[in-house]
Scaffold this motif. Structure first.
Motif, mmCIF file in Angstrom:
data_model
loop_
_atom_site.group_PDB
_atom_site.id
_atom_site.type_symbol
_atom_site.label_atom_id
_atom_site.label_comp_id
_atom_site.label_asym_id
_atom_site.label_seq_id
_atom_site.Cartn_x
_atom_site.Cartn_y
_atom_site.Cartn_z
ATOM 1 N N UNK A 1 0.801 -1.203 0.000
ATOM 2 C CA UNK A 1 0.000 0.000 0.000
ATOM 3 C C UNK A 1 0.840 1.260 0.000
ATOM 4 N N UNK A 2 1.913 1.255 0.808
ATOM 5 C CA UNK A 2 2.758 2.443 0.895
ATOM 6 C C UNK A 2 3.535 2.694 -0.381
ATOM 7 N N UNK A 3 4.041 1.615 -0.980
ATOM 8 C CA UNK A 3 4.810 1.755 -2.227
ATOM 9 C C UNK A 3 3.905 2.269 -3.340
ATOM 10 N N UNK A 4 2.721 1.698 -3.440
ATOM 11 C CA UNK A 4 1.772 2.145 -4.457
ATOM 12 C C UNK A 4 1.374 3.605 -4.278
ATOM 13 N N UNK A 5 1.182 4.014 -3.034
ATOM 14 C CA UNK A 5 0.825 5.407 -2.756
ATOM 15 C C UNK A 5 1.944 6.345 -3.170
ATOM 16 N N UNK A 6 3.184 5.942 -2.925
ATOM 17 C CA UNK A 6 4.325 6.784 -3.295
ATOM 18 C C UNK A 6 4.485 6.856 -4.810
ATOM 19 N N UNK B 1 1.355 7.603 4.585
ATOM 20 C CA UNK B 1 0.867 7.433 5.955
ATOM 21 C C UNK B 1 -0.612 7.081 6.005
ATOM 22 N N UNK B 2 -1.370 7.501 5.004
ATOM 23 C CA UNK B 2 -2.792 7.172 4.947
ATOM 24 C C UNK B 2 -3.013 5.783 4.361
ATOM 25 N N UNK B 3 -2.425 5.519 3.199
ATOM 26 C CA UNK B 3 -2.733 4.294 2.464
ATOM 27 C C UNK B 3 -2.058 3.048 2.996
ATOM 28 N N UNK B 4 -0.854 3.140 3.532
ATOM 29 C CA UNK B 4 -0.175 1.939 4.024
ATOM 30 C C UNK B 4 -0.990 1.234 5.112
ATOM 31 N N UNK B 5 -1.414 1.935 6.165
ATOM 32 C CA UNK B 5 -2.238 1.255 7.169
ATOM 33 C C UNK B 5 -3.608 0.844 6.622
ATOM 34 N N UNK B 6 -4.192 1.680 5.757
ATOM 35 C CA UNK B 6 -5.518 1.357 5.222
ATOM 36 C C UNK B 6 -5.484 0.068 4.416
ATOM 37 N N UNK C 1 -4.821 -2.952 6.772
ATOM 38 C CA UNK C 1 -6.035 -3.383 7.476
ATOM 39 C C UNK C 1 -6.997 -4.109 6.539
ATOM 40 N N UNK C 2 -7.165 -3.564 5.345
ATOM 41 C CA UNK C 2 -8.069 -4.193 4.381
ATOM 42 C C UNK C 2 -7.606 -5.605 4.033
ATOM 43 N N UNK D 1 -5.613 -7.595 5.676
ATOM 44 C CA UNK D 1 -5.716 -8.474 6.847
ATOM 45 C C UNK D 1 -7.146 -8.957 7.018
ATOM 46 N N UNK D 2 -8.090 -8.048 6.954
ATOM 47 C CA UNK D 2 -9.496 -8.419 7.107
ATOM 48 C C UNK D 2 -9.952 -9.318 5.963
ATOM 49 N N UNK D 3 -9.567 -8.991 4.741
ATOM 50 C CA UNK D 3 -9.969 -9.780 3.581
ATOM 51 C C UNK D 3 -9.426 -11.202 3.667
ATOM 52 N N UNK D 4 -8.135 -11.332 3.954
ATOM 53 C CA UNK D 4 -7.524 -12.655 4.036
ATOM 54 C C UNK D 4 -8.101 -13.470 5.190
ATOM 55 N N UNK D 5 -8.364 -12.824 6.310
ATOM 56 C CA UNK D 5 -8.966 -13.523 7.454
ATOM 57 C C UNK D 5 -10.355 -14.020 7.121
ATOM 58 N N UNK D 6 -11.142 -13.171 6.491
ATOM 59 C CA UNK D 6 -12.510 -13.536 6.113
ATOM 60 C C UNK D 6 -12.483 -14.649 5.066
ATOM 61 N N UNK D 7 -11.598 -14.537 4.110
ATOM 62 C CA UNK D 7 -11.481 -15.557 3.067
ATOM 63 C C UNK D 7 -11.065 -16.901 3.676
ATOM 64 N N UNK D 8 -10.108 -16.861 4.604
ATOM 65 C CA UNK D 8 -9.653 -18.087 5.267
ATOM 66 C C UNK D 8 -10.801 -18.702 6.081
ATOM 67 N N UNK D 9 -11.591 -17.875 6.721
ATOM 68 C CA UNK D 9 -12.713 -18.330 7.528
ATOM 69 C C UNK D 9 -13.765 -18.999 6.634
ATOM 70 N N UNK D 10 -13.995 -18.434 5.437
ATOM 71 C CA UNK D 10 -14.993 -19.013 4.529
ATOM 72 C C UNK D 10 -14.522 -20.332 3.928
ATOM 73 N N UNK D 11 -13.248 -20.456 3.666
ATOM 74 C CA UNK D 11 -12.750 -21.676 3.017
ATOM 75 C C UNK D 11 -12.418 -22.657 4.097
#
Length: 93
Positions: free
Chosen positions: A1-6, A72-77, A80-81, A83-93
């Motif tokens: 996220x940070x590299x892409x933002x830069x 500073x905005x996009x790296x954490x955003x 978080x996204x 982390x949540x996506x991978x966790x949810x995907x792992x939970x579904x599979x």
């Protein structure tokens, strides 16, 4: 996220300036001039001319104005996204 933002900061600077110039027009697209200052006849600069104007103002560094804030905005955003996506995907599979 940070590299892409830069990496995308220069494009964001150009787009932001283009949007700001549209908001600064006096209602008929002329910025208070006779309508001939831009290349499209409306007084607004096109993207290529805006890029040239930004470079003339501050060189390459001008394209990275605000890059630190974007990172500073996009790296954490994105972190978080993903982390949540991978966790949810792992939970579904």
């Amino acid at each position: 996220g940070g590299v892409g933002a830069f990496i995308s900061a220069p494009a964001d600077v150009v787009v932001t300036r283009l949007i700001e110039q549209r908001g600064a027009t006096d209602g008929n697209g002329t910025n208070g001039t006779n309508g001939t200052s831009g290349t499209n006849g409306s007084g607004d600069l096109d993207p290529l001319d805006m890029t040239r104007a930004i470079y003339a103002e501050g060189g390459i560094a001008a394209f990275f104005d605000g890059a630190g804030e974007r990172v500073l905005y996009w790296a954490p955003a994105i972190g978080l996204f993903l982390t949540a996506y991978c966790s949810f995907r792992h939970w579904l599979l």
